[in-house]
Structure formats: C-alpha cells, structure tokens
Enzyme design. Structure first.
Site, PDB file in Angstrom:
ATOM      1  N   ASP A 127      -0.994 -16.041 -28.646  1.00  0.00           N
ATOM      2  CA  ASP A 127      -0.187 -15.038 -29.327  1.00  0.00           C
ATOM      3  C   ASP A 127      -0.775 -14.734 -30.694  1.00  0.00           C
ATOM      4  OD1 ASP A 127       1.562 -14.869 -27.238  1.00  0.00           O
ATOM      5  OD2 ASP A 127       3.046 -16.222 -28.093  1.00  0.00           O
ATOM      6  N   LYS A 149       2.029 -10.200 -29.175  1.00  0.00           N
ATOM      7  CA  LYS A 149       3.004  -9.123 -29.257  1.00  0.00           C
ATOM      8  C   LYS A 149       3.355  -8.898 -30.721  1.00  0.00           C
ATOM      9  CE  LYS A 149       4.985 -10.840 -24.948  1.00  0.00           C
ATOM     10  NZ  LYS A 149       6.140 -11.514 -24.333  1.00  0.00           N
ATOM     11  N   MET A 260      13.483 -13.559 -36.071  1.00  0.00           N
ATOM     12  CA  MET A 260      13.225 -12.163 -35.666  1.00  0.00           C
ATOM     13  C   MET A 260      14.386 -11.252 -36.063  1.00  0.00           C
ATOM     14  SD  MET A 260      11.662 -12.957 -31.850  1.00  0.00           S
ATOM     15  CE  MET A 260      13.084 -13.981 -31.409  1.00  0.00           C
TER      16      MET A 260
END
Length: 353
Positions: A127, A149, A260
């Site tokens: 990642d 991502k 997040m």
C-alpha cells in the site's frame, strides 16, 4: 565470524541457478556491485574452463551440491578470488500468502516476523501507507506491486488485489501483502484471508502496530489513562456516521479514536454535539504520525472547526476525542516530547560536569 565486505564498484560472479540467486543478486546490486554472470546447474564444471579472473573481483557461492562447492571454491582460490557464501532461495512446493501489518510508517515499528516474511517473499503487494521506503532492501529480488489506494481513488480494486494474491500463490510463490497499521484494523485483511481460504491457498497473518493507538501515543496522548478513561473505541470515519451510531458513540464514554475521518469531521463534530457531548470536550487531530511532518492540532468540540479552517489538516490523520487529550498538558508534554523536570535537569547537569 561475521565480516563486512564493501562491494561498491566490484564485479561479483554469482554461482547458482537464477531462481535461487535472485535475492543475493539484488543485494549485491543494491550495494553497488556489478553482477557479471549467473551460472546454472553444474556450475563447477563450467568454471573449470579458462576464466579471466582479471575481470572478476569476488566469487559468490549461492547454490549447488557440496561437491560442486568444493571444486568451485578451490578454483576461485587458485585464481586468488575471495569467496562469499550466501543463502539461496529455497524452493517451496506450494504457494503461500502472508498478510503483514507494517505499522504506522516508521520503519523501526514493523515486527521481526514481518521483516522475516518480506525477506522470504517472491512477490510483495504493498500500500501507500506503512514502511514502503525500504521494501527493496527488506525483500531483495522480489517482484514489487504497488496496489496503494488514496482517498477516493482505488487504482487497483480490492477484488483485483485478492485475485493477484491467489493467482501468484497458485504459481507456487511466496506472496506478502504489506499493509500500513494492522491488517485487521480497517485494512480489509479479513476479505483477503477469506479469498485465500476459498481458493485453498495457505495464509498467515502477521499483526502490525495500529495507528489507532500508536499515533496518538506519538503525540503524547494515551488512549486510556488511570482515572481519566478506562476504555477506548476505534471507528472509521470514511463515511459519515448514522444518527444511531453517533448516539451510541456518545453513550459509550471513554476515548473515541477515528481513523480516515478528516473529510467527515464537520459531520462528526455536529453529530456528537447533537447527541449531548459537551462543547468543552477536548479533541485532537494528529497528522502524519511518526514522520518528520507530524503535526498535532488540539481544541474542543466547540472550536475545532474554526481551527480546521486555519490549519487545513489532511490525511493520513488520527482524530482523538476525549479527556485524554488533556493528559499531555497535565504532565508537561507537548506533542509527544515530555519536558524535563527541574530535578531531572539538575541530575543531568551534574552528570555532564
């Protein structure tokens, strides 16, 4: 006995089959050496042919039978070539997937088990978060696939990641899925484990240090603290919370940690206030934990949105809501750096004289 040899600028002749020597070759290249040739099976017999030692500085033995090694080493010594012995890539009869939690980004926070899995990897899917700067060093010779991502953009869809994991493992390769934090904390690790098990692929999970606890800690904020908070809740702010969820979060008490959640922060703040959380409740936003650009913004629910308009926080960030945010102030700690008390400073001064 361990001896370090500086290979920068040297030519190294690597002995062994290409598939067994790829990690050694990657290490030598990274060290600044030039890999002249890789010899396959029956390397010793081929080396018995005339070899211009003037163009070779070091011979590295990686793969072959004991008899071949004896012959090869004797030949190298007759040519006055130093001999390195390195470990080959051992064959595996069946592929395997290992999910590795890389921690919050600091290279020193990945586990020993995680480093070991990377050292043995044939393929690494990684990642954008986590310790990505040193993958070449930790997984020498492995194929590296970036499946990272970014918020709102998934260049490689999750189902494609799962397909790649399974497909490469079914080729008989050791596959590592390197993630930031812990694979099972909003890392979709459960989905990847399920995909492997459905396909009959052996899978192992190596836990990682989660940012939910470590990043607040890097800012001096404990998620629990005696007589302040005896529980903490970790939630994903990737999508806005429902009214039922907001009411539940307020009712839980303790510390709320949101990952997040920068993009949905206004909704979170308004919802917590709407369901009864006091405007004076402390809140902190810790951005880019464990990096040189780490920044902590502290306020309360009543004033945080004004602060956000000023500082414009960005992902990756961890949001902490609760009385624990005041703990650094109480114990003389600012942004994770405790102040030295007068007594301790006095002792240090005496030791330095």
């Amino acid at each position: 006995m361990h001896v370090e040899l500086d290979l920068a600028g040297l030519t190294v002749l690597v002995v062994g089959r290409a598939d067994r020597t790829r990690r050694a070759r990657a290490r030598y290249t990274a060290a600044g050496a030039r890999v002249l040739e890789v010899l396959g099976e029956h390397a010793a017999a081929r080396l018995e042919q005339p070899l211009d030692a003037a163009h070779v500085d070091v011979l590295a033995w990686v793969d072959g039978t004991p008899a071949e090694r004896e012959t090869t080493v004797a030949l190298a010594r007759s040519m006055r070539l130093p001999v390195l012995t390195d470990a080959p890539v051992e064959p595996t009869p069946r592929g395997h997937v290992t999910l590795v939690g890389g921690g919050p980004g600091d290279a020193e926070l990945i586990t020993l088990a995680g480093r070991r899995a990377l050292a043995e990897a044939d393929v690494v899917l990684h990642d954008r978060l986590g310790p990505t700067d040193r993958i070449d060093e930790w997984a020498p010779g492995a194929e590296l696939i970036d499946v990272g991502k970014t918020p709102g953009h998934h260049a490689v869809p999750q189902r494609e990641i799962e397909r790649l994991l399974v497909a490469r493992a079914l080729e008989g390769l050791r596959v590592v899925r390197l993630k930031g934090g812990d694979p099972f904390v909003f890392g979709r690790g459960g989905e990847e484990v399920h995909a492997c098990r459905v396909a009959g692929v052996p899978v192992t999970v190596v836990p990682g240090v989660t940012s939910a606890v470590s990043v607040p800690g890097a800012a001096g904020i404990p998620v629990t603290h005696r007589e302040v908070s005896r529980a903490f809740t970790v939630a994903s702010g990737h999508v806005p919370f429902s009214e039922e969820e907001l009411a539940h979060l307020v009712g839980l008490g303790g510390t709320l940690v949101v990952l997040m959640g920068v993009g949905t922060l206004p909704h979170l703040v308004a919802g917590l206030r709407r369901h009864g959380m006091a405007a004076e409740m402390p809140i902190a936003i810790v951005e880019r934990g464990f990096s040189a650009g780490q920044r902590t913004t502290v306020s309360d629910l009543g004033g945080i949105l004004h602060r956000v308009a000023e500082v414009r926080p960005a992902s990756p960030a961890v949001i902490v809501v609760g009385e624990v945010v005041r703990v650094p102030e109480t114990f003389g700690c600012e942004d994770g750096r405790p102040e030295t008390s007068d007594a301790v400073a006095s002792v240090i001064a005496r030791l330095g004289t």
